[in-house]
Design a protein around this motif. Structure first.
Motif, PDB file in Angstrom:
ATOM      1  N   ASN A  48     -65.900 -43.322  59.783  1.00 33.25           N
ATOM      2  CA  ASN A  48     -66.364 -42.130  60.481  1.00 33.25           C
ATOM      3  C   ASN A  48     -66.964 -42.546  61.811  1.00 33.25           C
ATOM      4  O   ASN A  48     -68.107 -42.982  61.885  1.00 33.25           O
ATOM      5  N   ALA A  49     -66.171 -42.422  62.890  1.00 35.16           N
ATOM      6  CA  ALA A  49     -66.621 -42.904  64.190  1.00 35.16           C
ATOM      7  C   ALA A  49     -67.759 -42.076  64.763  1.00 35.16           C
ATOM      8  O   ALA A  49     -68.569 -42.569  65.546  1.00 35.16           O
ATOM      9  N   SER A  50     -67.831 -40.786  64.397  1.00 31.08           N
ATOM     10  CA  SER A  50     -68.868 -39.934  64.983  1.00 31.08           C
ATOM     11  C   SER A  50     -70.216 -40.090  64.282  1.00 31.08           C
ATOM     12  O   SER A  50     -71.227 -39.594  64.755  1.00 31.08           O
ATOM     13  N   GLY A  51     -70.225 -40.771  63.149  1.00 31.81           N
ATOM     14  CA  GLY A  51     -71.482 -41.002  62.430  1.00 31.81           C
ATOM     15  C   GLY A  51     -71.296 -42.159  61.480  1.00 31.81           C
ATOM     16  O   GLY A  51     -71.099 -41.982  60.290  1.00 31.81           O
ATOM     17  N   ASN A  52     -71.306 -43.384  62.014  1.00 34.01           N
ATOM     18  CA  ASN A  52     -70.851 -44.532  61.235  1.00 34.01           C
ATOM     19  C   ASN A  52     -71.749 -44.886  60.059  1.00 34.01           C
ATOM     20  O   ASN A  52     -71.433 -45.773  59.289  1.00 34.01           O
TER      21      ASN A  52
END
Length: 231
Positions: free
Chosen positions: A176-180
Motif C-alpha cells: 500500500n504505497a499511500s499508507g505503507n
C-alpha cells in the motif's frame, strides 16, 4: 547417404517456422552416438513448469475470465498474480469455471493469515461464500497499491468423487504505497467443496470498482498459470 557437405542451411531455414513451443508428439532428428534417430519433443523438454497462460489484465473491468487452462495434462497448477491493482478499495476474489460457466454456490471456504508491518493482525476467514477471497484490502487510492502472489491449485480438472474438493493454497503480499504501515503479508488456503465437476478455468473479480491495466515493461497486471509436471 547424404554427407554434410551436400547439406545447405536452407534445408532448415527454407521451411516454415513453427512459431510456438512444439507439441509433445512433434518429432526432431538427433544423432544418438552417431546413429540418426527421431525423437518426440516430450522426451527433450525440461523443467517442472509449463507455461499455459499469460493474461494481461484489461483496464477498467470488474471481472475477467481465464479459460481452457486446467486439463487432464496436469494435476497441480501454479498461478502467479503479478502486481494487480484496482480503482477503489476492494478485495479480489476467484471462482472456478467449466466451459464458461462459473460456480457461484455458497461452497467456498477460505482463510488468510495476515500481518502488516506495524504488527497488526489482518487475518480473515469464511466458511460459506459464493467466491474465494484471494487478495484482501487492496487500496484503490492513487493506483499505487499492488498485490503480488503465488498460488497452487490441486486437482481442478479431476472429476473423481474422491477429488471433489478443489483446493488452493499460497502466499501473497499487498503493498500500500499511500499508507505503507498497512503493507501486509498473507498465507492463504481455500477450497471449493463441490461434487464431480472438472473445472477448466477461473474468473477473477473485485468487490467494488475495476481492475487497472498495466504494461509489459513494468510487469504490472499479469496473471500467469503454469502446469506442474508429476515427474
Amino acid at each position: 547417404a547424404i554427407s554434410e557437405e551436400h547439406l545447405d542451411a536452407t534445408a532448415i531455414t527454407g521451411h516454415t517456422a513453427l512459431g510456438a513451443t512444439p507439441a509433445d508428439t512433434d518429432e526432431l532428428l538427433v544423432s544418438d552416438a552417431g546413429t540418426l534417430k527421431r525423437v518426440d519433443y516430450s522426451h527433450l523438454k525440461s523443467g517442472a513448469l509449463s507455461l499455459i497462460s499469460a493474461t494481461a489484465v484489461s483496464d477498467g473491468v470488474s471481472a475477467f475470465n481465464i479459460n481452457s487452462v486446467f486439463s487432464s495434462s496436469f494435476q497441480m497448477y501454479m498461478m502467479i498474480v503479478q502486481n494487480i491493482r484496482v480503482t477503489s478499495d476492494a478485495n479480489v476474489r476467484l471462482r472456478f469455471g467449466a466451459s464458461g460457466t462459473y460456480n457461484e454456490t455458497s461452497q467456498y471456504r477460505y482463510v488468510g493469515i495476515g500481518r502488516d508491518r506495524s504488527g497488526t493482525d489482518r487475518s480473515y476467514n469464511d466458511g460459506s461464500d459464493t467466491s474465494m477471497l484471494i487478495v484482501k484490502e487492496l487500496d484503490g487510492g492513487d493506483g499505487l497499491s499492488h498485490a503480488f502472489g503465488v498460488y497452487y491449485f490441486a486437482n481442478p480438472n479431476i472429476s473423481a468423487t474422491n477429488s471433489n474438493r478443489k483446493r488452493v493454497t499460497g502466499h501473497y503480499h499487498v503493498a500500500n504505497a499511500s499508507g505503507n504501515s498497512t503493507t501486509t503479508t498473507y498465507n492463504f488456503a481455500g477450497e471449493l467443496e463441490v461434487s464431480t465437476t472438472a473445472f477448466d478455468g477461473i474468473r477473477l473479480l473485485t468487490d467494488s470498482g475495476n481492475f487497472r491495466g498495466g504494461t509489459a515493461s513494468d510487469g504490472d497486471a499479469m496473471i500467469k498459470i503454469y502446469g506442474i509436471a508429476d515427474s
